[in-house]
Design a protein around this motif. Structure first.
Motif, short mmCIF file in Angstrom:
data_model
loop_
_atom_site.label_atom_id
_atom_site.label_comp_id
_atom_site.label_asym_id
_atom_site.label_seq_id
_atom_site.Cartn_x
_atom_site.Cartn_y
_atom_site.Cartn_z
N GLU A 3 22.23 -16.92 35.27
CA GLU A 3 21.28 -17.33 36.30
C GLU A 3 20.79 -16.12 37.10
O GLU A 3 19.60 -16.00 37.41
N THR A 61 25.98 -13.23 35.94
CA THR A 61 25.76 -14.61 35.50
C THR A 61 24.39 -14.68 34.86
O THR A 61 23.48 -13.91 35.20
N SER A 73 17.00 -14.75 37.16
CA SER A 73 16.36 -14.73 38.47
C SER A 73 15.88 -13.32 38.82
O SER A 73 14.79 -13.14 39.38
#
Length: 364
Positions: free
Chosen positions: A287, A285, A291
């Motif tokens: 994200e 993903t 991250s």
């Protein structure tokens, strides 16, 4: 972690392998760097691996798998436990005159050669590309699918596999045809290298040879990990492993229990996917990538090619371009059948990756 707990990982590998476009013969690989004969400590190491920019390729030398100088002691027939995907079964092996050793990484075949049974191997999978096996007939098609007709034509007296190639029904049909088929454990870890040696040796009626090989491989791995630790920076690079198959739109991030975690830590890096709680193999993903913000990304060579190389990867996955690795194009690739093989060549795999990470060729 035994075979059953690693089953989800093996199942995902098998699923993803079906999307592979691996050729049935080994392609010409990149040339070895000129200083390959030097130990890591004598290389022109990067003063600051964190600031280096650009991709690099880890190259494994085309060397034979080390084998014992004398034939292994063997006692047949032998009854062993086969770790089938749907439960353990007993299998009797009466002859090892014609061996087939098949898995997605070529690790089982390399182990058979390392035990001293190389002269009895009659065929190979697409990932068994070390010199001793290179001229053997291939019994897996592109995507690591077993060709049952090719297997039967070789008249094997025993087939050893681990569930990472298939279709599984085809493998079990071989057993129905009267061929002993043994599923062995293959934990994707450094400890799993010795475990595999013992399991394969037991299936061949040579447990003492398995113990000897396991001890030798463990010593070699310990020495190589220590050698890498001596040249890696005090502040470890943040690393992730991505599995790419652009033609199928597959982008996976490998976490703990995938093998990538031990690979990264053995290279002196931080497994940031594992630190995030990422387990096994899961679709990427945006994200998660942002991250993780890795300093360096490990990939398989054919996977990187399938997305159009580094530039194609950054275009397809803009989130990667937002990471430190993406901004510096700090991507290290290695041949698909080598990078996560976890077998007799693992110490050499670690050595090749360490060279690509800490002493990459610098363009003039």
């Amino acid at each position: 972690m035994r075979f059953r707990s690693a089953l989800s990982v093996a199942a995902v590998i098998l699923l993803l392998a079906g999307c592979s476009t691996a050729p049935s013969t080994a392609p010409e690989g990149p040339e070895l760097p000129a200083n390959y004969d030097l130990p890591l400590a004598e290389l022109d190491l990067l003063a600051d691996p964190l600031s280096f920019e650009g991709p690099s390729t880890a190259v494994l030398a085309a060397t034979d798998v080390n084998a014992p100088s004398s034939p292994p002691q063997q006692q047949l027939p032998v009854s062993v436990t086969s770790h089938d995907l749907d439960g353990d079964v007993k299998v009797t092996v009466s002859s090892t005159e014609r061996i087939l050793a098949l898995d997605i990484a070529g690790s089982i075949a390399a182990t058979v050669f390392g035990l001293g049974f190389g002269d009895s191997v009659v065929g190979r999978d697409t990932s068994s590309t070390f010199p001793q096996a290179a001229d053997l007939p291939v019994v897996t098609n592109g995507g690591h699918s077993i060709n049952s007709e090719a297997v039967l034509a070789l008249e094997p007296t025993v087939v050893i596999t681990d569930g990472t190639i298939g279709p599984i029904d085809v493998i079990l049909q071989l057993r129905d045809a009267g061929i002993p088929v043994v599923f062995v454990s293959r934990t994707p870890s450094l400890d799993g290298v010795g475990e595999l040696a013992r399991d394969v040796a037991s299936a061949l009626g040579a447990p003492a040879a398995g113990e000897s090989l396991a001890e030798s491989l463990a010593a070699g791995l310990d020495a190589k990990v220590a050698e890498i630790a001596a040249v890696s920076p005090p502040a470890p690079l943040r690393m992730v492993f991505l599995y790419l198959r652009g033609s199928a739109g597959i982008y996976y991030l490998f976490g703990s229990e995938s093998g990538a975690d031990e690979l990264i830590t053995s290279l002196g890096g931080r497994d940031v996917a594992g630190e995030m709680g990422w387990t096994g193999m899961r679709p990427i993903t945006d994200e998660a990538l942002v991250s993780a913000d890795p300093d360096l990304i490990l990939v398989m060579t054919d996977g990187l090619s399938s997305v159009g190389g580094v530039d194609g990867l950054l275009a397809d996955k803009p989130a990667i371009a937002l990471t430190a690795a993406g901004q510096k194009k700090r991507i290290v690739d290695m041949a698909d059948g080598e990078i996560l093989s976890f077998g007799p060549r693992t110490a050499d795999v670690l050595d090749a990756l360490a060279r690509a990470i800490y002493a990459p060729p610098v363009a003039d």
